[in-house]
Structures are given as structure tokens and as C-alpha cells.
Design an enzyme around this catalytic site. Sequence first.
Site, PDB file in Angstrom:
ATOM      1  N   HIS A 204       0.810  -1.220   0.000  1.00  8.82           N
ATOM      2  CA  HIS A 204       0.000   0.000   0.000  1.00  8.82           C
ATOM      3  C   HIS A 204       0.842   1.268   0.000  1.00  8.82           C
ATOM      4  O   HIS A 204       0.350   2.349   0.321  1.00  8.82           O
ATOM      5  CB  HIS A 204      -0.975  -0.017   1.191  1.00  8.82           C
ATOM      6  CG  HIS A 204      -2.019  -1.098   1.083  1.00  8.82           C
ATOM      7  ND1 HIS A 204      -2.862  -1.458   2.110  1.00  8.82           N
ATOM      8  CD2 HIS A 204      -2.349  -1.912   0.045  1.00  8.82           C
ATOM      9  CE1 HIS A 204      -3.667  -2.442   1.699  1.00  8.82           C
ATOM     10  NE2 HIS A 204      -3.358  -2.737   0.457  1.00  8.82           N
TER      11      HIS A 204
ATOM     12  N   PRO B 287      -4.946 -10.826  18.321  1.00  9.54           N
ATOM     13  CA  PRO B 287      -5.649 -10.995  19.606  1.00  9.54           C
ATOM     14  C   PRO B 287      -7.166 -11.111  19.433  1.00  9.54           C
ATOM     15  O   PRO B 287      -7.862 -11.538  20.355  1.00  9.54           O
ATOM     16  CB  PRO B 287      -5.296  -9.724  20.390  1.00  9.54           C
ATOM     17  CG  PRO B 287      -4.833  -8.729  19.379  1.00  9.54           C
ATOM     18  CD  PRO B 287      -4.316  -9.503  18.194  1.00  9.54           C
TER      19      PRO B 287
HETATM   20  N1  APR Z   1      -0.953  -7.582  17.437  1.00  7.65           N
HETATM   21  C1  APR Z   1      -1.549  -8.242  16.415  1.00  7.65           C
HETATM   22  N2  APR Z   1      -2.739  -7.879  15.891  1.00  7.65           N
HETATM   23  C2  APR Z   1      -3.365  -6.810  16.431  1.00  7.65           C
HETATM   24  C3  APR Z   1      -2.802  -6.074  17.499  1.00  7.65           C
HETATM   25  C4  APR Z   1      -1.552  -6.504  18.012  1.00  7.65           C
HETATM   26  N3  APR Z   1      -0.947  -5.867  19.013  1.00  7.65           N
HETATM   27  N4  APR Z   1      -3.656  -5.056  17.806  1.00  7.65           N
HETATM   28  C5  APR Z   1      -4.690  -5.149  16.942  1.00  7.65           C
HETATM   29  N5  APR Z   1      -4.522  -6.202  16.113  1.00  7.65           N
HETATM   30  C6  APR Z   1      -5.378  -6.642  15.014  1.00  7.65           C
HETATM   31  C7  APR Z   1      -6.842  -6.293  15.140  1.00  7.65           C
HETATM   32  O1  APR Z   1      -7.526  -7.289  15.915  1.00  7.65           O
HETATM   33  C8  APR Z   1      -7.303  -6.276  13.684  1.00  7.65           C
HETATM   34  O2  APR Z   1      -7.717  -7.580  13.266  1.00  7.65           O
HETATM   35  O3  APR Z   1      -4.964  -5.938  13.845  1.00  7.65           O
HETATM   36  C9  APR Z   1      -6.045  -5.886  12.931  1.00  7.65           C
HETATM   37  C10 APR Z   1      -6.076  -4.493  12.306  1.00  7.65           C
HETATM   38  O4  APR Z   1      -7.062  -4.462  11.321  1.00  7.65           O
HETATM   39  P1  APR Z   1      -7.264  -3.187  10.358  1.00  7.65           P
HETATM   40  O5  APR Z   1      -7.269  -1.943  11.176  1.00  7.65           O
HETATM   41  O6  APR Z   1      -8.460  -3.483   9.507  1.00  7.65           O
HETATM   42  O7  APR Z   1      -5.925  -3.143   9.515  1.00  7.65           O
HETATM   43  P2  APR Z   1      -5.497  -3.864   8.181  1.00  7.65           P
HETATM   44  O8  APR Z   1      -6.020  -5.266   8.141  1.00  7.65           O
HETATM   45  O9  APR Z   1      -4.048  -3.634   8.026  1.00  7.65           O
HETATM   46  O10 APR Z   1      -6.264  -3.005   7.099  1.00  7.65           O
HETATM   47  C11 APR Z   1      -5.958  -3.217   5.752  1.00  7.65           C
HETATM   48  O11 APR Z   1      -7.202  -1.292   5.060  1.00  7.65           O
HETATM   49  O12 APR Z   1      -7.606   0.763   5.909  1.00  7.65           O
HETATM   50  C12 APR Z   1      -7.029   0.101   4.836  1.00  7.65           C
HETATM   51  O13 APR Z   1      -5.154   0.520   3.458  1.00  7.65           O
HETATM   52  C13 APR Z   1      -5.545   0.378   4.807  1.00  7.65           C
HETATM   53  O14 APR Z   1      -3.658  -1.133   4.838  1.00  7.65           O
HETATM   54  C14 APR Z   1      -4.935  -0.886   5.391  1.00  7.65           C
HETATM   55  C15 APR Z   1      -5.953  -1.943   4.966  1.00  7.65           C
END
Ligand code: APR
Length: 261
Positions: free
Chosen positions: A134, A234
Site C-alpha cells: 500500500h 488478539p
Molecule cells: N498484534 C496483532 N494484531 C493486532 C494487534 C496486536 N498488538 N492489535 C490489533 N490487532 C489486530 C486487530 O484485531 C485487527 O484484526 O490488527 C487488525 C487491524 O485491522 P485493520 O485496522 O483493519 O488493519 P489492516 O487489516 O491492516 O487493514 C488493511 O485497510 O484501511 C485500509 O489501506 C488500509 O492497509 C490498510 C488496509
Amino acid sequence: MTHSPLPDPPGADLGRVRDWVREAVQLSRPIAVLTGAGMSAESGVPTFRDALTGLWAQFRPEELATEAAFRDRPQQVWDWYASRRAAVAGVEPNAGHRALATFQAREPGRLTLITQNVDGLHQAAGSPGVLALHGNLAEDRWLDSPRACCDASVAAGTLTDACPPACPACGNLRRPAVVWFGEFLPEQALRDAETAARTCALMLVVGTSGAVYPAAGLAFTAHQAGARVVVVNPEPSELDPVADVVLRGTAATLLPALLAP
Ligand code: APR
């Protein structure tokens, strides 16, 4: 009398995945790691959605992170990215980023690191060859194809409170070098990530909700190609159904345990 099998003791799954990592190393098999916003949570990086707080709370990401929004309201979108850059500027890689980089240094070429994060923390930890699907929040690029007059260093000097950097001759704007909604992912990085997913023996899926494609599809690709898939999160995620093992814990606590020699 028959006995039902005892449930696995706590930590048994962690031990199994540690064994899979060691097996991949011993047998010279490739490992892929796909990371998302949760990877950086313990560094204090606000997620995409968390970054829409305060003044920005009234917007949805889909309203700001698009080319149409930038063309329509360049200053507003630029300001939002400036606030995200400021939030990321002071943060450090956490123990999870460092564990990945240390593993890569110890086992060169064994692990392909694919990230959806734009915060640059894997690179800051020293991971080589990160496939940043991204883009990168710290970088800019031209909005339209640059003409002969477009010089990035000249444009940088035009930045004011009222306007994003622009070419003074033709007005072409600089924009954040991230992938916006509706845009294609960087072709080469996506191709390399797909190859890694298709050929790995083990994929660790760390800190992603699995809701955004095509990145999330890489876990399905790995699973279908016969790799073991492990989710580290988690909370429940949309990729739990393709996982051979789900480890309910955080990136900074579990990755050092999984990747230790
Ligand atoms: N360790 C591991 N996982 C964690 C932690 C942690 N300390 N804290 C939170 N999480 C998990 C949450 O439970 C959730 O499932 O990380 C995940 C974050 O999810 P999103 O916020 O949806 O992030 P992501 O999956 O990277 O989103 C993908 O969406 O918003 C767009 O382009 C943006 O790259 C991003 C994409």
C-alpha cells in the site's frame, strides 16, 4: 471405556508453530509473512481508522483516501496525511518488527515480508526487501505524469499552509505515495507477493483484519497452494477460517517467541 483426547495444553499451538518455523529453516523452505495495522499497534501507530479522530472524526477513510477527494479538496486531504505523518514520525519499531528483521538477518532469503502498512516500521527495523503493497506514507509522488518542468525539489519549496507542494510551472501536485481506494497496487510488489504466497511452506498472517483485498487474498492463495497458514491476532479476523493455527496474542509478544533460534 473410551477416553476422549485431552485438550491441548496452553502453549501447545505456539510450540507447533515454532516447530514449523524450524522445519522450514532446516529443510530450506520459504516462509511468507503478511502484516497489517495490528503489527504496529504496540509501537503506538494509530490504525487507518483510529487516525480519523478529533478534527477528522467526521470523515470516513473512503472519503479522504481517494484520488477524486484529492483532486477536489487537495489541501484537506494533504492536511490529513500530514497529521498521519506526524503521528508516525516519533514511533519506533516494536519487538515484533525487530524479531522479523533479526530472523531475516540470520536466515537471508528465507522469509518474504509483505506488508499493508505504510508506516515504514519494518524498513526502520532493518528488514530487507519489504513488499509494501500500500505504498509508503513518508514519500510523495506526482499526481499526474510529470512533465519536463516538474522537479520534486522545486515543488517541495512551494509547500505552504494553504497548498500542497506543486510544480510552479504547470501546477502538477505532489501527493502521498500511498495506494488510495480504487487504485491498483504496485505491480511488481503484488506480483512478488503472489509468488511468495504460492510457493511458501508457511505463511504467518499478523495483525490484519483480512478485510481489504487483494492483500487478504494472499492468505487464501497460500492455503490453496498447500502452505500452513498461521494467524497471529488478539481478535477474530476474516482470515481465521483459512488458518491451520490461530494464535490469540499480539505481534510484539508472539513473533519473538516464534522466530527465536
Ligand atoms: N498484534 C496483532 N494484531 C493486532 C494487534 C496486536 N498488538 N492489535 C490489533 N490487532 C489486530 C486487530 O484485531 C485487527 O484484526 O490488527 C487488525 C487491524 O485491522 P485493520 O485496522 O483493519 O488493519 P489492516 O487489516 O491492516 O487493514 C488493511 O485497510 O484501511 C485500509 O489501506 C488500509 O492497509 C490498510 C488496509
